[in-house]
Scaffold this motif. Structure first.
Motif, PDB file in Angstrom:
ATOM      1  N   ASP A  37       1.057  -1.456  -0.277  1.00  0.00           N
ATOM      2  CA  ASP A  37       0.263  -0.331  -0.005  1.00  0.00           C
ATOM      3  C   ASP A  37       0.931   1.420  -0.115  1.00  0.00           C
ATOM      4  O   ASP A  37       1.281   1.431   0.579  1.00  0.00           O
ATOM      5  CB  ASP A  37      -0.922   0.295   0.916  1.00  0.00           C
ATOM      6  CG  ASP A  37      -1.158   1.283   1.009  1.00  0.00           C
ATOM      7  OD1 ASP A  37      -2.986   1.524   0.643  1.00  0.00           O
ATOM      8  OD2 ASP A  37      -0.862   2.049   2.186  1.00  0.00           O
ATOM      9  N   CYS A  38       0.289   2.456  -0.674  1.00  0.00           N
ATOM     10  CA  CYS A  38       1.636   3.324  -0.463  1.00  0.00           C
ATOM     11  C   CYS A  38       1.812   4.499   0.233  1.00  0.00           C
ATOM     12  O   CYS A  38       2.374   4.708   0.644  1.00  0.00           O
ATOM     13  CB  CYS A  38       1.034   4.052  -2.540  1.00  0.00           C
ATOM     14  SG  CYS A  38      -0.376   5.295  -2.318  1.00  0.00           S
ATOM     15  N   GLU A  39       0.234   4.405   1.104  1.00  0.00           N
ATOM     16  CA  GLU A  39      -0.177   5.354   1.845  1.00  0.00           C
ATOM     17  C   GLU A  39       0.837   4.792   3.736  1.00  0.00           C
ATOM     18  O   GLU A  39       1.719   5.618   4.217  1.00  0.00           O
ATOM     19  CB  GLU A  39      -1.134   6.046   2.481  1.00  0.00           C
ATOM     20  CG  GLU A  39      -1.696   6.229   1.027  1.00  0.00           C
ATOM     21  CD  GLU A  39      -3.683   6.943   1.137  1.00  0.00           C
ATOM     22  OE1 GLU A  39      -3.876   6.563   2.416  1.00  0.00           O
ATOM     23  OE2 GLU A  39      -3.397   6.865   0.689  1.00  0.00           O
ATOM     24  N   ALA A  40       0.483   2.966   3.493  1.00  0.00           N
ATOM     25  CA  ALA A  40       1.088   2.215   5.113  1.00  0.00           C
ATOM     26  C   ALA A  40       2.638   2.597   4.966  1.00  0.00           C
ATOM     27  O   ALA A  40       3.573   2.576   5.852  1.00  0.00           O
ATOM     28  CB  ALA A  40       0.233   1.340   5.368  1.00  0.00           C
ATOM     29  N   ASN A  41       2.938   2.335   3.352  1.00  0.00           N
ATOM     30  CA  ASN A  41       4.264   2.076   3.530  1.00  0.00           C
ATOM     31  C   ASN A  41       4.983   2.808   2.951  1.00  0.00           C
ATOM     32  O   ASN A  41       6.368   2.947   1.983  1.00  0.00           O
ATOM     33  CB  ASN A  41       4.643   1.051   2.926  1.00  0.00           C
ATOM     34  CG  ASN A  41       4.066  -0.372   3.229  1.00  0.00           C
ATOM     35  OD1 ASN A  41       4.312  -0.732   3.854  1.00  0.00           O
ATOM     36  ND2 ASN A  41       2.635  -0.542   3.083  1.00  0.00           N
ATOM     37  N   TYR A  42       4.890   4.597   3.165  1.00  0.00           N
ATOM     38  CA  TYR A  42       5.108   5.446   2.227  1.00  0.00           C
ATOM     39  C   TYR A  42       6.691   5.244   2.643  1.00  0.00           C
ATOM     40  O   TYR A  42       7.689   6.038   1.839  1.00  0.00           O
ATOM     41  CB  TYR A  42       5.168   6.906   2.544  1.00  0.00           C
ATOM     42  CG  TYR A  42       4.875   7.654   1.545  1.00  0.00           C
ATOM     43  CD1 TYR A  42       4.710   8.069   0.206  1.00  0.00           C
ATOM     44  CD2 TYR A  42       5.870   8.728   1.783  1.00  0.00           C
ATOM     45  CE1 TYR A  42       4.643   8.900  -0.861  1.00  0.00           C
ATOM     46  CE2 TYR A  42       6.392   9.585   1.131  1.00  0.00           C
ATOM     47  CZ  TYR A  42       5.774  10.595  -0.095  1.00  0.00           C
ATOM     48  OH  TYR A  42       6.329  11.032  -0.692  1.00  0.00           O
ATOM     49  N   VAL A  66       4.635  -9.341  -6.311  1.00  0.00           N
ATOM     50  CA  VAL A  66       4.460  -8.215  -5.474  1.00  0.00           C
ATOM     51  C   VAL A  66       3.304  -6.801  -6.434  1.00  0.00           C
ATOM     52  O   VAL A  66       3.347  -7.344  -7.664  1.00  0.00           O
ATOM     53  CB  VAL A  66       5.578  -7.361  -4.998  1.00  0.00           C
ATOM     54  CG1 VAL A  66       6.389  -8.707  -4.296  1.00  0.00           C
ATOM     55  CG2 VAL A  66       6.388  -6.787  -5.856  1.00  0.00           C
ATOM     56  N   VAL A  67       2.352  -5.941  -5.204  1.00  0.00           N
ATOM     57  CA  VAL A  67       1.968  -5.540  -6.247  1.00  0.00           C
ATOM     58  C   VAL A  67       2.205  -3.939  -5.609  1.00  0.00           C
ATOM     59  O   VAL A  67       1.710  -4.268  -3.879  1.00  0.00           O
ATOM     60  CB  VAL A  67      -0.326  -5.986  -5.543  1.00  0.00           C
ATOM     61  CG1 VAL A  67      -0.582  -5.286  -6.221  1.00  0.00           C
ATOM     62  CG2 VAL A  67       0.021  -7.446  -6.378  1.00  0.00           C
ATOM     63  N   VAL A  68       2.047  -3.334  -6.070  1.00  0.00           N
ATOM     64  CA  VAL A  68       2.882  -2.085  -5.888  1.00  0.00           C
ATOM     65  C   VAL A  68       1.550  -0.828  -5.816  1.00  0.00           C
ATOM     66  O   VAL A  68       1.540  -0.859  -7.386  1.00  0.00           O
ATOM     67  CB  VAL A  68       4.112  -1.845  -6.609  1.00  0.00           C
ATOM     68  CG1 VAL A  68       4.546  -0.459  -5.407  1.00  0.00           C
ATOM     69  CG2 VAL A  68       4.878  -3.281  -6.272  1.00  0.00           C
ATOM     70  N   ASP A  69       1.338   0.283  -5.110  1.00  0.00           N
ATOM     71  CA  ASP A  69       0.194   1.092  -5.769  1.00  0.00           C
ATOM     72  C   ASP A  69       1.144   1.636  -5.872  1.00  0.00           C
ATOM     73  O   ASP A  69       2.095   2.459  -5.665  1.00  0.00           O
ATOM     74  CB  ASP A  69      -0.296   1.651  -3.975  1.00  0.00           C
ATOM     75  CG  ASP A  69      -1.306   0.921  -3.435  1.00  0.00           C
ATOM     76  OD1 ASP A  69      -1.778  -0.220  -4.485  1.00  0.00           O
ATOM     77  OD2 ASP A  69      -1.518   1.376  -2.402  1.00  0.00           O
ATOM     78  N   ASP A 100      11.959   7.222  -8.371  1.00  0.00           N
ATOM     79  CA  ASP A 100      11.642   6.437  -9.567  1.00  0.00           C
ATOM     80  C   ASP A 100      10.942   5.041  -8.276  1.00  0.00           C
ATOM     81  O   ASP A 100      11.401   3.670  -9.348  1.00  0.00           O
ATOM     82  CB  ASP A 100      11.592   5.667 -10.560  1.00  0.00           C
ATOM     83  CG  ASP A 100      11.200   4.650 -12.016  1.00  0.00           C
ATOM     84  OD1 ASP A 100       9.788   4.958 -11.345  1.00  0.00           O
ATOM     85  OD2 ASP A 100      11.575   4.594 -12.728  1.00  0.00           O
ATOM     86  N   MET A 101      10.243   4.998  -7.279  1.00  0.00           N
ATOM     87  CA  MET A 101      10.221   3.856  -6.632  1.00  0.00           C
ATOM     88  C   MET A 101       9.318   2.933  -7.271  1.00  0.00           C
ATOM     89  O   MET A 101      10.397   1.551  -7.019  1.00  0.00           O
ATOM     90  CB  MET A 101       8.411   3.954  -5.400  1.00  0.00           C
ATOM     91  CG  MET A 101       8.553   2.817  -5.199  1.00  0.00           C
ATOM     92  SD  MET A 101       6.326   3.031  -4.475  1.00  0.00           S
ATOM     93  CE  MET A 101       5.582   2.943  -4.906  1.00  0.00           C
ATOM     94  N   LEU A 102       8.490   2.566  -8.665  1.00  0.00           N
ATOM     95  CA  LEU A 102       8.136   1.494  -9.250  1.00  0.00           C
ATOM     96  C   LEU A 102       9.349   1.040 -10.381  1.00  0.00           C
ATOM     97  O   LEU A 102       9.122  -0.118  -9.849  1.00  0.00           O
ATOM     98  CB  LEU A 102       7.308   1.789 -10.186  1.00  0.00           C
ATOM     99  CG  LEU A 102       6.711   0.610 -11.100  1.00  0.00           C
ATOM    100  CD1 LEU A 102       6.073  -0.339 -10.191  1.00  0.00           C
ATOM    101  CD2 LEU A 102       4.942   0.968 -11.817  1.00  0.00           C
ATOM    102  N   HIS A 117       3.524  -6.086 -10.160  1.00  0.00           N
ATOM    103  CA  HIS A 117       2.326  -5.665 -10.711  1.00  0.00           C
ATOM    104  C   HIS A 117       1.995  -4.101 -10.036  1.00  0.00           C
ATOM    105  O   HIS A 117       2.173  -4.654  -8.961  1.00  0.00           O
ATOM    106  CB  HIS A 117       1.440  -6.623 -10.378  1.00  0.00           C
ATOM    107  CG  HIS A 117       1.298  -7.888 -10.239  1.00  0.00           C
ATOM    108  ND1 HIS A 117       1.211  -8.371 -11.580  1.00  0.00           N
ATOM    109  CD2 HIS A 117       2.316  -9.120 -10.395  1.00  0.00           C
ATOM    110  CE1 HIS A 117       1.548  -9.893 -11.722  1.00  0.00           C
ATOM    111  NE2 HIS A 117       2.087 -10.057 -11.311  1.00  0.00           N
ATOM    112  N   ALA A 118       1.468  -3.572 -11.078  1.00  0.00           N
ATOM    113  CA  ALA A 118       1.723  -1.936 -10.431  1.00  0.00           C
ATOM    114  C   ALA A 118      -0.302  -1.711 -10.425  1.00  0.00           C
ATOM    115  O   ALA A 118      -0.981  -2.196 -10.913  1.00  0.00           O
ATOM    116  CB  ALA A 118       1.736  -1.122 -11.572  1.00  0.00           C
ATOM    117  N   SER A 119      -0.432  -0.942  -9.232  1.00  0.00           N
ATOM    118  CA  SER A 119      -1.842  -1.571  -8.843  1.00  0.00           C
ATOM    119  C   SER A 119      -2.393   0.567  -8.308  1.00  0.00           C
ATOM    120  O   SER A 119      -1.341   1.471  -8.474  1.00  0.00           O
ATOM    121  CB  SER A 119      -2.344  -1.815  -7.226  1.00  0.00           C
ATOM    122  OG  SER A 119      -1.978  -1.053  -6.281  1.00  0.00           O
TER     123      SER A 119
END
Length: 444
Positions: A37-42, A66-69, A100-102, A117-119
Motif C-alpha cells: 500500500d502506498c500510504e501505509a508504506n510511504y 508483488v503488487v505496488v500502489d 522512481d519507486m516503481l 504488478h502496479a496497482s
C-alpha cells in the motif's frame, strides 16, 4: 485487419494466466502476491535499500509476485505523471519528483525472479480526513454527489467517510483515468501486470448528480419525475435511524450503473493491451457478491445469471459481468471466520441468545473465507483465475486463525494475495506466513 472476437482473447488470456508462472514459481505452483500500500508504506518505500530489503524478505518466505500502489486514493501518483499530481509528501516524509519507486521495484524484483504488478486506485480522488486530493484542488466538479439520509451532498462534505470517490459516469473522469492507465503501462514496459482497484461507485448512495440523472434517463428511456426518490428513498424508524428503500426505477438504475463500470473496463483493457499486449490486465474487488451491486459492479462471468438468485438483478444485469475481460482477478475474502462451519456456529449462538424469535436470522455461508471463495468460483465460472485475498489486520493477534485462512484461501482458489505487507511487518508474522504458505502448498 480482422478484430479477434472478445471471447477468443479471453480464452487465450486465461490460458496464459494459468500456464505462465513467474520466475519465483515452480511449474504448476499457485502464485502468492504481497501487496504494498502506498500510504501505509510511504516512508519505508522511499529508499531503494529498503525496497530491496523487503523484496528479499517476501521472496524468502515464498511470495512469487508483488503488487505496488502507484496511484493513491487522493488521485496522486507515485511516479512523475503528465496527468496527475505527484505524491511527493506523506505524513512529513518527502520524495523528489525524480524518485522512481516503481522502476526500482521492477529492476530489483526481476533480479529476484519476482513478478511485479502496479496497482491503481481508479475512481478515487480524495482523502476526506486530510482534505487532500484532486476533488479538493484540481477537479472538485468530478466528485461523487451522494444522497445521504435527507440530503444530497458532495462527498467531500462527508467527513466521517475517508474515501473521496469520483463519479465514474463522467466522460472527463473516464478519459483522465484511461490516460493514466496508458501512461503507466507505456512508461514501464517490463511490468508483469496492472491491478485496478476502486473501479466502482462509492456505494448505493452515489452518484445522484444531475449528470447521472440525465445519463440514466437516456439509458433507460424514462423520465425520472421524482428524483432521487424514484431511484431510492430514505425512511426513519422509531429510533430516528435512517434506512434506504428501493424506488420504482431502482433495478434499472442498478443495471445502468453496472453498465458504466463494464464499459470502462472494456476501454481500460483495450488501452492497456494496446500499450503492452503481454501485460496481465486485472482488478481487485471484495468477494461479497450478493451486496456488491451497491457499488455498481458485476465482477461475475457473463455466463452467470444473478437474476435467478437475487431480486435486485434484472435479466440484463448479467450482460455487464466483466470477468471475461480480465487476465487476473483478486477477490477480498475479508472475513475473520475461515470455515462455513464457523459461521453456522456463530448463528447458533446468536439464536440461542435471542430466542426462538430469531429463527432464520444470521449470516450467510459466504461470510467466511471458505464460503466467499466458494461463491466467487461459482459466479466467475472459470472465466479468469481467482486469487483469494486476505486482510491481515482482521486476525488481530490470532496466528492460528490467520494460518488457517491462508491455507483456505490458497487451496480454495487459484492463488493467494496478502494485504498488506505493513501488517506482516508490524506483527512480525514473517515466520507465521512462511509456515502457512509452505503448509498450504504441501496440502495442495
Amino acid at each position: 485487419m480482422k478484430k479477434v472476437p472478445l471471447f477468443i482473447t479471453a480464452i487465450i488470456s486465461v490460458l496464459v494466466a494459468f500456464c505462465s508462472p513467474s520466475n519465483n514459481q515452480t511449474e504448476g505452483e499457485k502464485p502468492v502476491y504481497m501487496w504494498f500500500d502506498c500510504e501505509a508504506n510511504y516512508e519505508r518505500l522511499s529508499y531503494p535499500d529498503s525496497i530491496r530489503y523487503y523484496l528479499k524478505k517476501v521472496k524468502d518466505i515464498g511470495v512469487t509476485d508483488v503488487v505496488v500502489d502507484v496511484k493513491a486514493i487522493m488521485g496522486e501518483t507515485l511516479y512523475d505523471s503528465e496527468y496527475a499530481p505527484y505524491m511527493g509528501e506523506w505524513e512529513g516524509v518527502e520524495r523528489s519528483r525524480d524518485y522512481d519507486m516503481l522502476g526500482i521495484f521492477i529492476e530489483e524484483g526481476k533480479k529476484l525472479g519476482l513478478g511485479v504488478h502496479a496497482s491503481m486506485n481508479v475512481f478515487a480522488g480524495g482523502h476526506n480526513f486530510h482534505n487532500r486530493g484532486i476533488i479538493y484542488e484540481d477537479h472538485p466538479e468530478w466528485q461523487s454527489i451522494n444522497y445521504w439520509c435527507d440530503s444530497i451532498v458532495p462527498i467531500s462534505e462527508m467527513k466521517w467517510h475517508y474515501n473521496g470517490m469520483l463519479n465514474p459516469a463522467l466522460p472527463d473522469v473516464q478519459k483522465y483515468q484511461l490516460n493514466i492507465i496508458e501512461e503507466v503501462v507505456s512508461k514501464y514496459p517490463k511490468l508483469d501486470g496492472l491491478v485496478l482497484d476502486r473501479v466502482r461507485y462509492d456505494g448505493i448512495t452515489s452518484d445522484f448528480s444531475q449528470f447521472s440523472k440525465k445519463a440514466f434517463e437516456e439509458y433507460a428511456g424514462v423520465e425520472v419525475e421524482n428524483f432521487p426518490d424514484d431511484i431510492l428513498y430514505w425512511v426513519q424508524d422509531e429510533n430516528g435511524e435512517y434506512e434506504w428503500k428501493q424506488g420504482k426505477h431502482f433495478k434499472k438504475w442498478i443495471e445502468w450503473r453496472t453498465s458504466v463500470i463494464y464499459n470502462f473496463f472494456e476501454d481500460a483493457r483495450e488501452v492497456t493491451k494496446q500499450a503492452n499486449p503481454d501485460i496481465q490486465f486485472g482488478t481487485y474487488t471484495g468477494a461479497w457478491y450478493p451486496v456488491y451491486y451497491e457499488l455498481g459492479v458485476n465482477w461475475a462471468s457473463k455466463r452467470y445469471d444473478p437474476s435467478k438468485d437475487y431480486d435486485w438483478a434484472t435479466e440484463n444485469y448479467r450482460n455487464y459481468g466483466y470477468a471475461e475481460l480480465l487476465d487476473l482477478y483478486m477477490t477480498g475474502l475479508y472475513f475473520y471466520e475461515v470455515t462455513i462451519e464457523e459461521v453456522e456456529k456463530l448463528n447458533e449462538v446468536a439464536m440461542e441468545k435471542r430466542g426462538e424469535a430469531a429463527m432464520g436470522e444470521g449470516k450467510d455461508y459466504w461470510y467466511s473465507v471458505e464460503g466467499s471463495a466458494q461463491l466467487a468460483n461459482k459466479v466467475i465460472k472459470g472465466a479468469v483465475p481467482v486469487t483469494g485475498s486476505l486482510y491481515v489486520e482482521q486476525y488481530e493477534q490470532n496466528t492460528g486463525q490467520f494460518k488457517k485462512a491462508v491455507k483456505m484461501a490458497y487451496n480454495k482458489t487459484d492463488g493467494l494475495m496478502i494485504f498488506d505487507i505493513v501488517h506482516i511487518i508490524n506483527k512480525d508474522w514473517w515466520q507465521v506466513l512462511e509456515n502457512a504458505i509452505s503448509e498450504a502448498r504441501q496440502e495442495e
